[in-house]
Design a protein around this motif. Structure first.
Motif, short mmCIF file in Angstrom:
data_model
loop_
_atom_site.label_atom_id
_atom_site.label_comp_id
_atom_site.label_asym_id
_atom_site.label_seq_id
_atom_site.Cartn_x
_atom_site.Cartn_y
_atom_site.Cartn_z
N ASP A 1 0.86 -1.18 0.00
CA ASP A 1 0.00 0.00 0.00
C ASP A 1 0.90 1.23 0.00
OD1 ASP A 1 -2.31 1.50 -0.01
OD2 ASP A 1 -2.99 0.88 1.98
N ALA A 2 0.35 2.34 -0.47
CA ALA A 2 1.12 3.58 -0.52
C ALA A 2 0.17 4.77 -0.54
CB ALA A 2 2.01 3.60 -1.76
N THR A 3 0.67 5.89 -0.09
CA THR A 3 -0.07 7.15 -0.15
C THR A 3 0.95 8.28 -0.18
OG1 THR A 3 -1.87 8.43 0.82
CG2 THR A 3 -0.30 7.45 2.35
N CYS A 4 0.50 9.43 -0.63
CA CYS A 4 1.36 10.61 -0.63
C CYS A 4 0.49 11.86 -0.54
CB CYS A 4 2.26 10.65 -1.86
SG CYS A 4 1.41 10.53 -3.42
N ASN A 5 1.09 12.94 -0.12
CA ASN A 5 0.34 14.19 -0.03
C ASN A 5 0.41 14.91 -1.37
OD1 ASN A 5 3.11 14.71 0.42
ND2 ASN A 5 2.68 16.59 1.51
N THR A 6 -0.68 14.84 -2.10
CA THR A 6 -0.77 15.48 -3.41
C THR A 6 -1.94 16.46 -3.42
OG1 THR A 6 -2.17 13.69 -4.25
CG2 THR A 6 0.20 13.49 -4.63
N VAL A 7 -1.96 17.32 -4.41
CA VAL A 7 -3.03 18.30 -4.53
C VAL A 7 -4.31 17.64 -5.03
CG1 VAL A 7 -3.74 20.44 -5.68
CG2 VAL A 7 -1.38 20.18 -4.87
N ARG A 8 -4.20 16.72 -5.96
CA ARG A 8 -5.34 16.05 -6.56
C ARG A 8 -5.34 14.56 -6.20
NH1 ARG A 8 -8.54 19.88 -7.27
NH2 ARG A 8 -7.97 21.44 -8.80
N ASP A 9 -6.52 14.02 -5.93
CA ASP A 9 -6.65 12.60 -5.61
C ASP A 9 -6.15 11.72 -6.75
OD1 ASP A 9 -7.75 13.24 -3.16
OD2 ASP A 9 -9.82 12.93 -3.80
N MET A 10 -6.42 12.15 -7.98
CA MET A 10 -6.00 11.36 -9.14
C MET A 10 -4.48 11.16 -9.17
SD MET A 10 -6.44 12.04 -13.24
CE MET A 10 -8.21 12.14 -13.19
N THR A 11 -3.76 12.19 -8.77
CA THR A 11 -2.30 12.10 -8.75
C THR A 11 -1.86 11.01 -7.78
OG1 THR A 11 -2.18 14.47 -9.19
CG2 THR A 11 -0.16 13.39 -8.42
N GLY A 12 -2.41 11.04 -6.58
CA GLY A 12 -2.08 10.02 -5.59
C GLY A 12 -2.48 8.63 -6.04
N ASP A 13 -3.65 8.52 -6.67
CA ASP A 13 -4.11 7.22 -7.17
C ASP A 13 -3.16 6.68 -8.24
OD1 ASP A 13 -6.30 7.44 -5.47
OD2 ASP A 13 -7.68 8.04 -7.08
N PHE A 14 -2.70 7.56 -9.12
CA PHE A 14 -1.80 7.12 -10.19
C PHE A 14 -0.46 6.67 -9.61
CE2 PHE A 14 1.08 7.50 -13.80
CZ PHE A 14 0.34 6.91 -14.81
N ILE A 15 0.06 7.43 -8.67
CA ILE A 15 1.32 7.05 -8.01
C ILE A 15 1.15 5.70 -7.31
CG2 ILE A 15 2.89 7.66 -6.12
CD1 ILE A 15 2.41 10.64 -6.98
N LEU A 16 0.04 5.53 -6.61
CA LEU A 16 -0.24 4.26 -5.93
C LEU A 16 -0.23 3.11 -6.91
CD1 LEU A 16 -1.70 3.12 -3.07
CD2 LEU A 16 -3.59 2.99 -4.64
N SER A 17 -0.83 3.31 -8.08
CA SER A 17 -0.90 2.24 -9.08
C SER A 17 0.48 1.84 -9.61
CB SER A 17 -1.81 2.64 -10.24
OG SER A 17 -1.18 3.57 -11.10
N MET A 18 1.42 2.75 -9.58
CA MET A 18 2.77 2.43 -10.04
C MET A 18 3.61 1.74 -8.97
SD MET A 18 4.03 5.60 -12.43
CE MET A 18 3.95 6.81 -11.12
N LEU A 19 3.24 1.91 -7.71
CA LEU A 19 4.05 1.39 -6.61
C LEU A 19 3.59 0.05 -6.05
CD1 LEU A 19 4.63 4.69 -4.59
CD2 LEU A 19 6.17 3.60 -6.23
N VAL A 20 2.28 -0.11 -5.86
CA VAL A 20 1.77 -1.32 -5.22
C VAL A 20 2.09 -2.55 -6.07
CG1 VAL A 20 -0.33 -2.53 -4.50
CG2 VAL A 20 -0.02 -0.13 -3.92
N GLY A 21 2.62 -3.56 -5.41
CA GLY A 21 3.00 -4.80 -6.09
C GLY A 21 4.46 -4.83 -6.51
N GLN A 22 5.15 -3.70 -6.37
CA GLN A 22 6.56 -3.64 -6.78
C GLN A 22 7.47 -4.05 -5.61
OE1 GLN A 22 7.48 -2.93 -9.98
NE2 GLN A 22 5.28 -2.90 -10.34
#
Length: 112
Positions: A47-68
């Motif tokens: 799992d991952a999270t980050c402080n971003t301005v837009r939820d979509m940005t955080g969701d996209f980052i999460l999709s690149m990290l989880v499972g790696q």
């Protein structure tokens, strides 16, 4: 409060980096934080999270990290970020990821 439960073999780590003044995130936050839950048995980011301005940005980052794999896949993760993520915070994200990676490697080294 979330109902998410993580396995006992997981750890929580955070990496941080200072965003550039051109990035909108610098107006809201003085630091960029990337937090990850990593399974110590497999080194997989669960799992991952980050402080971003837009939820979509955080969701996209999460999709690149989880499972790696945070240990053996760090170079691949950075490459994927460079190839797929073109937000202004790209360099900041990579710095925060490497910071979290370094913290995780210290945890792993101290357990040996």
């Amino acid at each position: 409060m979330s109902n998410v439960e993580y396995a006992p073999s997981t750890v929580f780590i955070t990496g941080q980096a200072k965003p550039s003044k051109e990035d909108a995130i610098s107006i809201l936050y003085s630091m960029f934080f990337l937090s990850m839950v990593v399974d110590k048995k497999t080194d997989i980011i669960v799992d991952a999270t980050c402080n971003t301005v837009r939820d979509m940005t955080g969701d996209f980052i999460l999709s690149m990290l989880v499972g790696q794999n945070l240990v053996t896949g760090i170079d691949d993760i950075v490459q994927h970020i460079r190839q797929r993520f073109f937000g202004l915070v790209q360099k900041t994200l990579i710095v925060a990821l490497k910071d979290a990676h370094n913290r995780y490697m210290i945890i792993k080294k101290n357990e040996i």
